[in-house]
Design an enzyme around this catalytic site. Structure first.
Site, PDB file in Angstrom:
ATOM      1  N   ARG A  22      41.005  27.828  23.842  1.00 36.04           N
ATOM      2  CA  ARG A  22      41.573  28.548  22.688  1.00 36.04           C
ATOM      3  C   ARG A  22      40.861  28.110  21.410  1.00 36.04           C
ATOM      4  O   ARG A  22      40.015  27.206  21.440  1.00 36.04           O
ATOM      5  CB  ARG A  22      43.071  28.287  22.562  1.00 36.04           C
ATOM      6  CG  ARG A  22      43.435  26.839  22.297  1.00 36.04           C
ATOM      7  CD  ARG A  22      44.940  26.639  22.242  1.00 36.04           C
ATOM      8  NE  ARG A  22      45.512  26.714  23.583  1.00 36.04           N
ATOM      9  CZ  ARG A  22      45.726  25.659  24.371  1.00 36.04           C
ATOM     10  NH1 ARG A  22      45.420  24.442  23.936  1.00 36.04           N
ATOM     11  NH2 ARG A  22      46.217  25.783  25.573  1.00 36.04           N
ATOM     12  N   TYR A 166      47.038  11.271  -5.151  1.00 35.32           N
ATOM     13  CA  TYR A 166      47.406  11.523  -3.771  1.00 35.32           C
ATOM     14  C   TYR A 166      48.466  12.614  -3.701  1.00 35.32           C
ATOM     15  O   TYR A 166      49.567  12.440  -4.205  1.00 35.32           O
ATOM     16  CB  TYR A 166      47.947  10.253  -3.120  1.00 35.32           C
ATOM     17  CG  TYR A 166      46.922   9.142  -3.020  1.00 35.32           C
ATOM     18  CD1 TYR A 166      45.587   9.416  -2.738  1.00 35.32           C
ATOM     19  CD2 TYR A 166      47.303   7.814  -3.199  1.00 35.32           C
ATOM     20  CE1 TYR A 166      44.663   8.394  -2.640  1.00 35.32           C
ATOM     21  CE2 TYR A 166      46.372   6.788  -3.094  1.00 35.32           C
ATOM     22  CZ  TYR A 166      45.053   7.085  -2.819  1.00 35.32           C
ATOM     23  OH  TYR A 166      44.141   6.086  -2.723  1.00 35.32           O
TER      24      TYR A 166
HETATM   25  P1  NAP Z   1      43.418  23.741  19.116  1.00 40.00           P
HETATM   26  O1  NAP Z   1      43.749  25.157  18.856  1.00 40.00           O
HETATM   27  O2  NAP Z   1      44.518  22.745  19.121  1.00 40.00           O
HETATM   28  O3  NAP Z   1      42.578  23.600  20.453  1.00 40.00           O
HETATM   29  C1  NAP Z   1      42.281  22.308  20.921  1.00 40.00           C
HETATM   30  C2  NAP Z   1      41.495  22.398  22.200  1.00 40.00           C
HETATM   31  O4  NAP Z   1      41.322  21.071  22.719  1.00 40.00           O
HETATM   32  C3  NAP Z   1      42.197  23.210  23.262  1.00 40.00           C
HETATM   33  O5  NAP Z   1      41.255  23.996  23.946  1.00 40.00           O
HETATM   34  C4  NAP Z   1      42.783  22.140  24.170  1.00 40.00           C
HETATM   35  O6  NAP Z   1      42.842  22.645  25.489  1.00 40.00           O
HETATM   36  C5  NAP Z   1      41.729  21.032  24.073  1.00 40.00           C
HETATM   37  N1  NAP Z   1      42.273  19.731  24.439  1.00 40.00           N
HETATM   38  C6  NAP Z   1      43.260  19.041  23.834  1.00 40.00           C
HETATM   39  N2  NAP Z   1      43.507  17.909  24.501  1.00 40.00           N
HETATM   40  C7  NAP Z   1      42.673  17.877  25.560  1.00 40.00           C
HETATM   41  C8  NAP Z   1      42.472  16.962  26.624  1.00 40.00           C
HETATM   42  N3  NAP Z   1      43.183  15.847  26.779  1.00 40.00           N
HETATM   43  N4  NAP Z   1      41.504  17.260  27.539  1.00 40.00           N
HETATM   44  C9  NAP Z   1      40.782  18.387  27.436  1.00 40.00           C
HETATM   45  N5  NAP Z   1      40.918  19.286  26.443  1.00 40.00           N
HETATM   46  C10 NAP Z   1      41.878  19.027  25.524  1.00 40.00           C
HETATM   47  O7  NAP Z   1      42.374  23.171  18.029  1.00 40.00           O
HETATM   48  P2  NAP Z   1      41.398  23.907  16.988  1.00 40.00           P
HETATM   49  O8  NAP Z   1      42.159  24.142  15.743  1.00 40.00           O
HETATM   50  O9  NAP Z   1      40.655  24.991  17.647  1.00 40.00           O
HETATM   51  O10 NAP Z   1      40.407  22.690  16.664  1.00 40.00           O
HETATM   52  C11 NAP Z   1      39.210  22.484  17.367  1.00 40.00           C
HETATM   53  C12 NAP Z   1      38.472  21.345  16.694  1.00 40.00           C
HETATM   54  O11 NAP Z   1      38.266  21.622  15.302  1.00 40.00           O
HETATM   55  C13 NAP Z   1      39.180  19.996  16.749  1.00 40.00           C
HETATM   56  O12 NAP Z   1      38.241  18.973  16.931  1.00 40.00           O
HETATM   57  C14 NAP Z   1      39.822  19.898  15.378  1.00 40.00           C
HETATM   58  O13 NAP Z   1      40.057  18.559  14.985  1.00 40.00           O
HETATM   59  C15 NAP Z   1      38.757  20.555  14.526  1.00 40.00           C
HETATM   60  N6  NAP Z   1      39.249  21.085  13.253  1.00 40.00           N
HETATM   61  C16 NAP Z   1      40.072  22.171  13.246  1.00 40.00           C
HETATM   62  C17 NAP Z   1      40.492  22.662  12.013  1.00 40.00           C
HETATM   63  C18 NAP Z   1      41.381  23.868  11.937  1.00 40.00           C
HETATM   64  O14 NAP Z   1      41.826  24.192  10.810  1.00 40.00           O
HETATM   65  N7  NAP Z   1      41.645  24.582  13.019  1.00 40.00           N
HETATM   66  C19 NAP Z   1      40.095  22.059  10.823  1.00 40.00           C
HETATM   67  C20 NAP Z   1      39.255  20.949  10.879  1.00 40.00           C
HETATM   68  C21 NAP Z   1      38.824  20.487  12.114  1.00 40.00           C
HETATM   69  P3  NAP Z   1      44.021  22.372  26.549  1.00 40.00           P
HETATM   70  O15 NAP Z   1      45.297  22.212  25.801  1.00 40.00           O
HETATM   71  O16 NAP Z   1      43.938  23.585  27.403  1.00 40.00           O
HETATM   72  O17 NAP Z   1      43.576  21.131  27.246  1.00 40.00           O
END
Ligand code: NAP
Length: 270
Positions: A22, A166
């Protein structure tokens, strides 16, 4: 809507993307597949309904195959060492040695330091810091042997030090620690493997509307105007996954400035 580019720059390349069930990982997988990469998708959720959150590896696989791309998935829990080893083994067996590794998966808890449980601290560090480190260890021998490879780590502005005044309430310290460590790992590894022509970079997304962000309720009246389209992140990763490892390495990039520097408009995602 765009499909797979028959002259894509990633034709013949194998890309492994974590957290591809996702959100941002799914978008990155689609973007790389659109350029002809054979993509290996990984996460814990294989089928829709296996998680309470929307999205699954199967859904992403269908989306990529639907546009004519090549993909496979390996279900793996990145907090498990055995799963990480199996993931790289099975990905390599499916499509050959990994050319591009995207460390995107994250599990995040926002809890003030005073009450942050050790178990959750360890899980975040394992998935967000050690797993990218270990997966890099697993793919590097082949990259170094072939003198070619691209590793892109997905960080966050949360890795920057908070500035006064902050305005944020507590809870993000551990997330920031993980991302700061990931960024320092990136520049350290970039310098180690520079002579092997392996590029190691960070893309740091702003606020992107994903299932993970929805769980934490991060988009609200105060933040909604700074939501960044997911295409920007996918495009930035693609640009760093094909850059010249001699000049495009050791970078901590935010998508918009990177794309402006390269004069690139993000492709619409198929
Ligand atoms: P998300 O919607 O929460 O998706 C997280 C993904 O990580 C999912 O595919 C989940 O898959 C996988 N995951 C979580 N735990 C896992 C585990 N133990 N083993 C294998 N896979 C695992 O996150 P997102 O918002 O797309 O974020 C993706 C990245 O961007 C992250 O590194 C996040 O810190 C970074 N980020 C996001 C934002 C934002 O605003 N969205 C901003 C800054 C940085 P399953 O649950 O199917 O395992």
């Amino acid at each position: 809507m765009a499909g797979v580019n028959p002259n894509g720059t990633l034709l013949g390349k194998t890309a492994l993307i974590t957290g591809a069930s996702r959100g941002i990982g799914e978008a990155i997988a689609v973007r790389l597949a659109m350029e002809g990469a054979k993509v290996v998708l990984s996460a814990r959720t294989a089928e829709a309904g296996d998680s309470k959150l929307p999205g699954s590896l199967h859904d992403t696989l269908d989306r990529i195959r639907g546009l004519g791309g090549e993909a496979a998935f390996v279900k793996a829990d990145l907090s498990s060492e055995a799963d990480r080893i199996r993931l790289v083994d099975e990905a390599t067996a499916a499509f050959g040695p990994i050319d591009i590794l995207v460390n995107n998966a994250a599990v995040t808890f926002f809890i003030p330091v005073e009450t942050f449980p050790k178990k959750r601290f360890d899980l975040m560090m394992e998935v967000q810091v050690w797993a990218p480190f270990h997966l890099s260890q697993l793919v590097l021998p082949s990259m170094r042997e072939r003198k070619s490879g691209w590793i892109v780590n997905i960080s966050s502005p949360a890795g920057l030090h908070p500035k006064q005044p902050y305005t944020r309430r507590g809870g993000g310290a551990v997330y920031g620690m993980c991302k700061a460590a990931l960024e320092r790992f990136t520049t350290g590894l970039a310098s180690e493997v520079y002579d092997d022509s392996v590029a190691v970079n960070v893309v740091s997304p702003g606020l992107v509307d994903t299932p993970g962000v929805a769980v934490h309720g991060l988009i609200n009246e105060q933040t909604k105007d700074r939501v960044q389209p997911i295409e920007f992140i996918a495009e930035a990763v693609y640009q760093l996954a094909k850059g010249d490892p001699k000049t495009m390495t050791g970078r901590i990039d935010y998508a918009e400035p990177l794309l402006a520097e390269l004069g690139v408009t993000p492709a619409e995602l198929a």
